[in-house]
Design an enzyme around this catalytic site. Structure first.
Site, PDB file in Angstrom:
ATOM      1  N   VAL A 104      53.859  47.164  40.618  1.00  7.69           N
ATOM      2  CA  VAL A 104      53.000  47.921  41.984  1.00  7.69           C
ATOM      3  C   VAL A 104      54.076  47.424  42.903  1.00  7.69           C
ATOM      4  O   VAL A 104      53.794  48.525  43.875  1.00  7.69           O
ATOM      5  CB  VAL A 104      51.579  46.849  42.180  1.00  7.69           C
ATOM      6  N   HIS A 120      48.299  50.300  38.170  1.00 10.26           N
ATOM      7  CA  HIS A 120      47.972  48.942  38.280  1.00 10.26           C
ATOM      8  C   HIS A 120      48.302  49.497  39.782  1.00 10.26           C
ATOM      9  O   HIS A 120      47.533  47.793  41.254  1.00 10.26           O
ATOM     10  CB  HIS A 120      48.447  47.517  38.251  1.00 10.26           C
ATOM     11  N   GLY A 187      60.358  46.161  29.773  1.00 11.78           N
ATOM     12  CA  GLY A 187      60.009  44.701  30.517  1.00 11.78           C
ATOM     13  C   GLY A 187      58.576  44.359  30.272  1.00 11.78           C
ATOM     14  O   GLY A 187      58.770  44.190  31.695  1.00 11.78           O
TER      15      GLY A 187
END
Ligand code: NAD
Ligand code: ZN
Length: 247
Positions: A104, A120, A187
């Protein structure tokens, strides 16, 4: 992480007409944005259920806003790293490129990536819990800001636990995962659904997976190539070999 892995990765990527990359919090770690689940991540200091949920916000909006204000102000102190820039370069090089992110922090955009599916939401975004009002700013809105249009509570423009992901972005992500020639997973611990389902869809469609993560995840044993390393180091390593490749 041997030379063979890098050569195989370059071969897959250079022959692909459509590359789909999916990134999680680990992508931003080397920019200094903490992850949630690692030892020094946010989750060790905060209880997510108390902060990142609609119920938490209803109970204590000031506390939730305080946490988001802190994370927003952190954005001014971080910048994209060389790995973010490698992904922006791939977008310009490859016929079709889809970047899906759970992050984000907006670092992919800041590095020059254009087509980013932000599953998100965005820290920089403020939305209204009562109407469609939304705006991008990092100004201090006060401890418990209200909408100018409908007086309902303003909230951070991110997806909280228990909330639905943006439909259009999610379905584009699934479509890309199934249609691409190679899927690169970077990741993410792979335990947050439905985002983790995107990588599963790629595997189910028989798409070869390249994974970059210093720690093994549920996807590592299914990856065609698994790099046990950090996003910046591995992406730059792949990029150097890709550029040195004679066509
Ligand atoms: P996570 O915190 O669950 O997992 C992070 C993963 O990154 C781990 O598997 C870890 O091994 C790996 N990692 C750590 N350092 C790395 C590095 N240098 N290079 C590559 N990998 C590295 O993160 P998640 O799976 O993305 O889920 C957390 C959720 O919280 C996300 O849905 C996201 O919305 C949110 N979040 C966002 C940010 C951000 O925007 N930067 C930061 C934290 C959390
Ligand atoms: Zn409103």
């Amino acid at each position: 992480m041997d030379t063979d892995s890098f050569e195989s990765a370059v071969k897959l990527l250079a022959n692909a007409k459509h590359i789909c990359v999916s990134t999680g919090a680990g992508m931003s770690a080397e920019s200094g944005v903490p992850t949630f689940r690692d030892k020094d991540g946010h989750w060790s200091k905060f209880n997510p259920a108390e902060l990142a949920s609609p119920l938490a916000f209803a109970r204590n909006p000031q506390k939730v806003w305080a946490w988001y204000r802190e994370r927003r102000s952190q954005l001014a102190t971080v910048k994209p790293h060389s790995g973010h820039r490698v992904l922006a370069d791939w977008e310009r090089r490859v016929p079709q490129f889809t970047l899906v992110t759970q992050n984000v922090d907006g670092l992919h955009r800041r590095a020059g990536s254009q087509n980013v599916l932000e599953l998100h939401g965005r820290l920089e975004l403020t939305t209204c819990s009562g109407c469609t009002f939304s705006r991008v700013d990092l100004d201090d809105l006060g401890p418990e800001p209200r909408c100018e249009q409908c007086a309902a509570r303003l909230r951070p423009g991110v997806v909280w636990f228990g909330e639905e992901l943006p439909h259009a972005a999610l379905s584009s992500a699934f479509a890309a995962a199934e249609a691409c020639d190679v899927f690169v997973l970077i990741g993410t611990s792979g335990v947050v659904y439905p985002a983790a389902g995107v990588a599963e869809a790629a595997l189910a469609a028989g798409v070869p997976l390249i994974e970059i993560n210093p720690e093994q995840t549920p996807f590592s044993s299914h990856a065609a190539i698994y790099f046990a390393g950090s996003s910046a180091v591995v992406l730059v390593g792949i990029e150097e070999r890709w550029k040195a490749r004679t066509p």
